[in-house]
Design a protein around this motif. Structure first.
Motif, short mmCIF file in Angstrom:
data_model
loop_
_atom_site.label_atom_id
_atom_site.label_comp_id
_atom_site.label_asym_id
_atom_site.label_seq_id
_atom_site.Cartn_x
_atom_site.Cartn_y
_atom_site.Cartn_z
N LEU A 1 42.65 44.15 43.19
CA LEU A 1 43.27 42.91 43.66
C LEU A 1 42.20 41.90 44.04
O LEU A 1 42.34 40.69 43.76
CB LEU A 1 44.18 43.20 44.86
CG LEU A 1 44.99 42.01 45.36
CD1 LEU A 1 45.98 41.53 44.30
CD2 LEU A 1 45.75 42.38 46.65
N PHE B 1 43.89 50.27 45.55
CA PHE B 1 44.50 49.00 45.12
C PHE B 1 43.68 47.77 45.50
O PHE B 1 43.83 46.72 44.88
CB PHE B 1 45.90 48.87 45.74
CG PHE B 1 46.85 49.95 45.31
CD1 PHE B 1 47.53 49.86 44.10
CD2 PHE B 1 47.06 51.06 46.11
CE1 PHE B 1 48.40 50.86 43.70
CE2 PHE B 1 47.93 52.07 45.71
CZ PHE B 1 48.60 51.97 44.51
N PHE C 1 49.68 43.43 45.02
CA PHE C 1 49.31 44.16 43.81
C PHE C 1 50.50 44.26 42.86
O PHE C 1 50.36 44.10 41.64
CB PHE C 1 48.81 45.55 44.20
CG PHE C 1 48.25 46.35 43.05
CD1 PHE C 1 46.88 46.32 42.78
CD2 PHE C 1 49.06 47.12 42.24
CE1 PHE C 1 46.35 47.05 41.72
CE2 PHE C 1 48.54 47.85 41.19
CZ PHE C 1 47.19 47.82 40.92
N TYR D 1 50.23 42.95 39.15
CA TYR D 1 50.25 43.98 38.10
C TYR D 1 51.58 44.76 38.13
O TYR D 1 51.60 45.98 38.36
CB TYR D 1 49.09 44.97 38.32
CG TYR D 1 47.73 44.32 38.37
CD1 TYR D 1 47.10 43.86 37.22
CD2 TYR D 1 47.06 44.17 39.59
CE1 TYR D 1 45.84 43.28 37.27
CE2 TYR D 1 45.79 43.59 39.66
CZ TYR D 1 45.19 43.14 38.49
OH TYR D 1 43.95 42.55 38.53
N TYR E 1 40.78 40.13 41.11
CA TYR E 1 41.72 39.11 40.60
C TYR E 1 41.72 37.87 41.48
O TYR E 1 41.71 36.74 40.99
CB TYR E 1 43.12 39.71 40.53
CG TYR E 1 44.19 38.73 40.07
CD1 TYR E 1 44.47 38.56 38.71
CD2 TYR E 1 44.93 38.00 40.99
CE1 TYR E 1 45.45 37.66 38.29
CE2 TYR E 1 45.91 37.10 40.58
CZ TYR E 1 46.16 36.94 39.24
OH TYR E 1 47.14 36.06 38.82
#
Length: 250
Positions: free
Chosen positions: A75, A71, A173, A177, A78
């Motif tokens: 992340l 994950f 996360f 998402y 982003y």
């Protein structure tokens, strides 16, 4: 799964090096770098950071690093490096803070039970020294065993692991998402991130409140998981909301 980002790679390497180094140094490493209860003489302020790189065993570090690998990079792509690191370490600090808070609550309640039973503060201090050096303490028939366990387990049990920081990453996360389909082993059905991570959070919250272990070992610091997840969620929700507000038309 895309490439591993630089920050995630460094965190993975640091945790692995700490793990092997701690195994080489043995108990001394845990005495210095694990996060001890503040009333314990082993406590040091630096431990609020160093405990995030310590782990209690192979399965402990394997799960945490696998979650970071799965994950973390997406992340970080982003958020960017600085915000990603902010969430990681602020979640780890929040985890430590909440765990210590509830440890103090349990410790103080048990301590007061000893005082109410007629045990002096000096006698309790002597027992702390005895249990720290020999592992033994005096048993009072008027004090329930679970009260003694609560007093001495809070005093003696150090906190280790990146779990709080990882829970912060998982929560962030899920905010970024929420509808991304995820799979878990032996379940061939995709589950949206918000449901899978949210469900995992609720299982930990249940264990934290009830003391009933559903996942992991019985000494899991569930309040640390909760603290990390709450910090990660709030921080990411705030950033995402403000980013949207800053870019919409007025």
């Amino acid at each position: 799964m895309g490439r591993i980002t630089d920050t995630v790679k460094v965190l993975l390497i640091a945790n692995i090096l700490f793990f092997f180094g701690a195994n080489y140094l043995g108990d001394y490493a845990y005495k210095i770098f694990a996060l001890w209860f503040p009333e314990n003489p082993n406590f040091g302020i630096w431990q609020i950071i160093t405990h995030m790189f310590m782990h209690g065993g192979f399965s402990h570090i394997l799960f945490n690093m696998f979650a970071l690998y799965m994950f973390g990079s997406l992340l970080e792509q982003y958020l960017g490096q600085n915000k990603f690191l902010f969430i990681y370490f602020s979640a780890g600090l929040g985890a430590a803070g909440l765990q210590i808070l509830f440890s103090y609550i349990g410790f103080n309640n048990a301590y007061q039970a000893y005082i109410d039973a007629g045990v002096s503060s000096q006698e309790i201090s002597n027992m702390f020294e005895s249990v720290r050096t020999t592992g033994e303490y005096r048993v009072y028939s008027s004090i329930p065993k679970e009260v003694s366990n609560q007093l001495f387990s809070n005093y003696l049990t150090p906190m280790v692991g990146a779990s709080g920081a990882i829970f912060g990453i998982l929560a962030a996360f899920a905010v970024v998402y929420p509808n991304l389909p995820l799979y878990i082993i032996f379940v061939p059905i995709p589950i949206k991130a918000k449901y899978l991570i949210g469900g995992y959070f609720l299982l930990n919250l249940f264990s934290a409140i009830t003391g009933v272990t559903l996942l992991g070992p019985s000494n899991t610091a569930y309040w640390a998981h909760i603290g990390g997840a709450v910090i990660g969620f709030i921080t990411m929700y705030y950033w995402k909301k403000n980013s949207f507000d800053a870019n919409r038309w007025n």
